[in-house]
Motif scaffolding. Structure first.
Motif, PDB file in Angstrom:
ATOM      1  N   TYR A  77       0.770  -1.128   0.060  1.00  0.00           N
ATOM      2  CA  TYR A  77       0.078   0.218  -0.170  1.00  0.00           C
ATOM      3  C   TYR A  77       0.995   1.295  -0.072  1.00  0.00           C
ATOM      4  N   ALA A  78       1.851   1.159   0.986  1.00  0.00           N
ATOM      5  CA  ALA A  78       2.788   2.345   1.036  1.00  0.00           C
ATOM      6  C   ALA A  78       3.530   2.510  -0.244  1.00  0.00           C
ATOM      7  N   VAL A  79       3.898   1.681  -1.196  1.00  0.00           N
ATOM      8  CA  VAL A  79       4.711   1.841  -2.378  1.00  0.00           C
ATOM      9  C   VAL A  79       3.634   2.672  -3.281  1.00  0.00           C
ATOM     10  N   ASN A  80       2.487   2.216  -3.235  1.00  0.00           N
ATOM     11  CA  ASN A  80       1.543   2.780  -4.479  1.00  0.00           C
ATOM     12  C   ASN A  80       1.377   4.265  -3.750  1.00  0.00           C
ATOM     13  N   GLY A  81       1.088   4.727  -2.648  1.00  0.00           N
ATOM     14  CA  GLY A  81       1.024   5.881  -2.094  1.00  0.00           C
ATOM     15  C   GLY A  81       2.265   6.734  -2.397  1.00  0.00           C
ATOM     16  N   ASP A  82       3.307   6.117  -2.267  1.00  0.00           N
ATOM     17  CA  ASP A  82       4.671   6.937  -2.585  1.00  0.00           C
ATOM     18  C   ASP A  82       4.671   7.444  -3.986  1.00  0.00           C
ATOM     19  N   LYS A  83       4.285   6.606  -4.822  1.00  0.00           N
ATOM     20  CA  LYS A  83       4.259   6.990  -6.232  1.00  0.00           C
ATOM     21  C   LYS A  83       3.222   8.048  -6.374  1.00  0.00           C
ATOM     22  N   VAL A  84       1.950   7.982  -5.832  1.00  0.00           N
ATOM     23  CA  VAL A  84       1.052   8.921  -5.920  1.00  0.00           C
ATOM     24  C   VAL A  84       1.623  10.330  -5.685  1.00  0.00           C
ATOM     25  N   LEU A  85       2.157  10.303  -4.091  1.00  0.00           N
ATOM     26  CA  LEU A  85       2.554  11.608  -3.529  1.00  0.00           C
ATOM     27  C   LEU A  85       3.537  12.241  -4.591  1.00  0.00           C
ATOM     28  N   ARG A  86       4.297  11.537  -4.988  1.00  0.00           N
ATOM     29  CA  ARG A  86       5.599  12.185  -5.960  1.00  0.00           C
ATOM     30  C   ARG A  86       4.833  12.762  -7.162  1.00  0.00           C
ATOM     31  N   ALA A  87       3.827  11.969  -7.838  1.00  0.00           N
ATOM     32  CA  ALA A  87       3.338  12.651  -8.926  1.00  0.00           C
ATOM     33  C   ALA A  87       2.490  13.613  -8.625  1.00  0.00           C
ATOM     34  N   VAL A  88       1.512  13.704  -7.455  1.00  0.00           N
ATOM     35  CA  VAL A  88       0.690  14.905  -7.202  1.00  0.00           C
ATOM     36  C   VAL A  88       1.563  16.116  -7.002  1.00  0.00           C
ATOM     37  N   PHE A  89       2.516  16.053  -6.405  1.00  0.00           N
ATOM     38  CA  PHE A  89       3.609  17.417  -6.024  1.00  0.00           C
ATOM     39  C   PHE A  89       4.636  17.712  -7.239  1.00  0.00           C
ATOM     40  N   LYS A  90       4.570  16.851  -8.283  1.00  0.00           N
ATOM     41  CA  LYS A  90       5.635  17.267  -9.193  1.00  0.00           C
ATOM     42  C   LYS A  90       5.405  18.432 -10.083  1.00  0.00           C
ATOM     43  N   GLY A  91       6.455  19.123 -10.215  1.00  0.00           N
ATOM     44  CA  GLY A  91       6.270  20.514 -11.134  1.00  0.00           C
ATOM     45  C   GLY A  91       6.211  21.535 -10.202  1.00  0.00           C
ATOM     46  N   LEU A  92       5.959  21.402  -8.804  1.00  0.00           N
ATOM     47  CA  LEU A  92       5.397  22.329  -7.751  1.00  0.00           C
ATOM     48  C   LEU A  92       6.950  22.735  -7.238  1.00  0.00           C
ATOM     49  N   ASN A  93       7.030  24.111  -6.720  1.00  0.00           N
ATOM     50  CA  ASN A  93       8.331  24.549  -6.116  1.00  0.00           C
ATOM     51  C   ASN A  93       8.208  24.103  -4.526  1.00  0.00           C
ATOM     52  N   VAL A  94       8.222  22.600  -4.498  1.00  0.00           N
ATOM     53  CA  VAL A  94       8.580  21.973  -3.063  1.00  0.00           C
ATOM     54  C   VAL A  94       9.694  21.124  -3.076  1.00  0.00           C
ATOM     55  N   HIS A  95      10.242  20.724  -2.143  1.00  0.00           N
ATOM     56  CA  HIS A  95      11.242  19.918  -1.979  1.00  0.00           C
ATOM     57  C   HIS A  95      11.011  18.620  -1.113  1.00  0.00           C
ATOM     58  N   LEU A  96      11.551  17.607  -1.855  1.00  0.00           N
ATOM     59  CA  LEU A  96      11.359  16.323  -1.092  1.00  0.00           C
ATOM     60  C   LEU A  96      12.429  15.820  -0.208  1.00  0.00           C
ATOM     61  N   VAL A  97      12.077  15.105   0.841  1.00  0.00           N
ATOM     62  CA  VAL A  97      12.926  14.241   1.672  1.00  0.00           C
ATOM     63  C   VAL A  97      12.622  13.030   1.450  1.00  0.00           C
ATOM     64  N   ASP A  98      13.452  12.209   0.824  1.00  0.00           N
ATOM     65  CA  ASP A  98      13.167  10.883   0.044  1.00  0.00           C
ATOM     66  C   ASP A  98      13.222  10.059   1.209  1.00  0.00           C
ATOM     67  N   ALA A  99      12.285   9.962   2.253  1.00  0.00           N
ATOM     68  CA  ALA A  99      12.512   9.004   3.557  1.00  0.00           C
ATOM     69  C   ALA A  99      12.429   7.393   2.719  1.00  0.00           C
ATOM     70  N   TRP A 100      11.908   7.229   1.902  1.00  0.00           N
ATOM     71  CA  TRP A 100      11.497   5.956   1.428  1.00  0.00           C
ATOM     72  C   TRP A 100      12.877   5.292   0.881  1.00  0.00           C
ATOM     73  N   GLU A 101      13.566   6.163   0.110  1.00  0.00           N
ATOM     74  CA  GLU A 101      15.197   5.543  -0.178  1.00  0.00           C
ATOM     75  C   GLU A 101      15.993   5.576   1.149  1.00  0.00           C
ATOM     76  N   MET A 102      15.858   6.627   1.918  1.00  0.00           N
ATOM     77  CA  MET A 102      16.656   6.753   2.825  1.00  0.00           C
ATOM     78  C   MET A 102      16.547   5.626   3.900  1.00  0.00           C
ATOM     79  N   CYS A 103      15.323   5.001   3.938  1.00  0.00           N
ATOM     80  CA  CYS A 103      15.161   3.811   4.768  1.00  0.00           C
ATOM     81  C   CYS A 103      15.401   2.618   4.165  1.00  0.00           C
ATOM     82  N   LEU A 104      15.127   2.483   2.833  1.00  0.00           N
ATOM     83  CA  LEU A 104      15.542   1.380   1.993  1.00  0.00           C
ATOM     84  C   LEU A 104      16.968   1.145   2.041  1.00  0.00           C
TER      85      LEU A 104
END
Length: 567
Positions: free
Chosen positions: A508-535
């Motif tokens: 469930y979290a994998v799918n949510g992570d993909k959605v989160l990135r797509a929804v905010f793509k192109g906005l002037n926001v910054h990501l802290v990539d907790a997914w890869e940092m934990c993996l």
């Protein structure tokens, strides 16, 4: 004729000019329709939102299993939702036999991975190269699988060097998978492949979110004087003879309902809490969620499990993968997270470093407990940051801390329902979009968001619409105060038990992570990539990552706030 909500809390009927002569036939027709409906009275109260008791009759399209209905979004957002759903479409998984046997399901003990030879000549790997690994899944009888849909994680690491990077897994839909790694450090690099869920478990998880969106449900306490009642609440409630209290937020449109108490009105609701988790598995399906057997179990190597990486050659051409579109966002080296693209990550090792960066800043943290960890980190790392006791519940807040000398303000507030905390006063059930609309913003303001962990038991459409609502508020904030820094923390993998997996699985979290990135793509926001940092890290997965990972997340956040010149 148009019917619309009145600004005074009732219903307005707008008639075209000269249409009064048709009023009596319309009234008789309306009476005839109402006589054939199960009709309940409407009760309105305005205290920041409307409380409505209404018949569970809807002409809106059904989202899941006939009872989970929502106001349809605008055509624009409906199209975006459809595109998002297409972008996260998982490979088809097989229908489970009845009775269920593990014999034909994916077995990590029989499966294996093989490191493929270097792509360039010479038989050596160099920094900057790509390491390709082929994974072949087998069932419990030792027969090769012929279809895809398994959830696999992979990472490359060197414990002595404190190095690690997440791999990207590609499903070939025939029982085989590729794991692709960027080689980013000199020395040893060991491959690790983990079966998180067999495809057959994904079949169950997909069905549960579709057919049982209310398997995690909530309670609300209603009280007036000495009289109190508790009823069930949720995003979706199954239809009964019991009327509903509608707590849908007027500004964001976020739905929330409770069954109306028998002897109290809807406006007497005082608290929200998590109820019971219903597993709703069919006979034998629990076999698909066994730790140490087929859930988060390592896949063995066929041959060598590690390679030695040589220094980068002078003039060595860049290697691009033919099967993955993009590489990792970063990696660990000597225990510190290094960004591959974007802002370089600095090390804020002392309280003085952190204070100097945050001087004159207001840092507002919104979301779930995974960003509450950031508030707790700041409080522990900055001795002059003193918490002001707002007497909020320990898990919920709100929290506020102030360093008066350095003019630093740090706040935390949890997001609105669904919220799986023990008890939350209804006065503290705030939607993030509304909170963002209340901010002035500016160059002294940092907003950090983390909204994911409580949404996994629900249909992904619920999460999409929440993110769309927050995105609209972020756009409004950046429009009125362009200097505001907005940072979004992604979700992360977690430890799984048989019970947790059924509502909060990494799938469930994998799918949510993909959605989160797509929804905010192109906005002037910054990501802290907790997914890869934990993996990529060697420490075990946890919904609340351990302190070494949190420290690295804070370093990324502070690097956005105080970037190096030219960095």
């Amino acid at each position: 004729m148009k019917v619309r909500p009145s600004t005074r809390g009732g219903v307005s009927i707008c008639l075209p000019k000269y249409s009064i002569i048709f009023l009596f036939p319309a009234v008789f027709g309306l009476i005839f329709v109402l006589r054939n409906m199960v009709f309940l009275k409407f009760q309105f109260q305005h205290k920041g939102n409307f409380t409505i008791i209404y018949p569970k009759v809807s002409t809106h399209r059904n989202m899941h299993d006939g009872f989970c209905t929502f106001q349809p979004p605008s055509p624009k957002y409906a199209l975006e939702e459809r595109l998002l759903l297409d972008s996260i479409a998982w490979p088809e998984t097989s229908v489970l036999p009845d009775p269920l046997s593990l014999e034909q399901t994916s077995d990590p003990a029989h499966s294996s991975f093989t490191i493929l030879p270097p792509g360039r000549g010479g038989g050596e790997w160099h920094v900057g190269d790509q390491l390709d690994v082929m994974i072949q899944m087998y069932d419990f009888k030792g027969r090769p699988k012929t279809s895809g849909g398994d959830l696999l994680f992979s990472r490359l690491h060197n414990l002595k060097l404190g190095a690690g990077v997440a791999g990207q897994v590609v499903d070939h839909l025939n029982g085989s998978y590729s794991a692709v790694f960027s080689l980013l450090w000199e020395g040893g690099a060991q491959v690790e492949v983990t079966l998180v869920h067999p495809s057959e478990a994904v079949t169950v998880l997909r069905r549960l979110n579709s057919e049982q969106p209310d398997r995690v449900y909530f309670h609300s306490l209603f009280r007036s004087g000495s009289l109190s009642e508790t009823t069930t609440c949720n995003v979706c409630l199954r239809p009964t003879q019991q009327p509903l209290c509608n707590y849908t937020d007027l500004r964001t449109g976020e739905p929330w309902f409770c069954y109306k108490p028998k002897n109290l009105s809807c406006d007497t609701r005082i608290s929200h809490s998590r109820g019971v988790f219903k597993e709703n598995l069919k006979a034998g399906e629990e076999k698909l969620f066994q730790s140490g057997v087929n859930m988060k179990v390592s896949v063995r190597a066929s041959g060598a499990a590690s390679v030695t990486v040589m220094p980068k050659k002078k003039g060595q051409p860049e290697v691009k993968s033919s099967i993955v579109k993009s590489g990792p966002s970063g990696y660990y080296y000597q225990g510190a997270w290094q960004a591959i693209i974007g802002t370089s990550v600095q090390q804020f090792s002392t309280s003085s470093d952190i204070s100097q960066c945050l001087k004159g800043k207001k840092v507002h943290l919104y979301g779930d407990s995974t960003i509450r960890q950031w508030f707790q980190y700041f409080k522990a790392a900055l001795p002059d940051l003193k918490e002001f006791n707002l007497r909020g519940p320990m898990q919920v807040g709100p929290f506020m801390a102030l360093d008066y000398a350095n003019n630093i303000l740090v706040t935390y507030r949890c997001h609105g329902p669904p919220l799986s905390y023990t008890i939350v006063p209804t006065a503290e059930l705030r939607y993030v979009a509304n909170e963002l609309d209340g901010l002035t913003g500016g160059i002294d303001t940092v907003v950090a968001l983390s909204i994911w962990a409580h949404f996994t038991p629900f249909p992904i459409e619920v999460y999409i619409r929440r993110l769309q609502s927050i995105r609209r508020a972020v756009v409004r904030l950046l429009d009125r105060a362009p200097g505001t820094l907005v940072v979004i923390r992604t979700g992360n993998p977690r430890a799984l038990t048989s019970t947790i997996a059924l509502g909060y699985s990494d799938w469930y979290a994998v799918n949510g992570d993909k959605v989160l990135r797509a929804v905010f793509k192109g906005l002037n926001v910054h990501l802290v990539d907790a997914w890869e940092m934990c993996l990529a890290h060697h420490l075990p997965h946890d919904v609340h990552p351990p302190s070494p990972i949190i420290k690295n997340m804070i370093n990324v956040l502070l690097s956005y706030i105080c970037p190096q010149k030219g960095g």
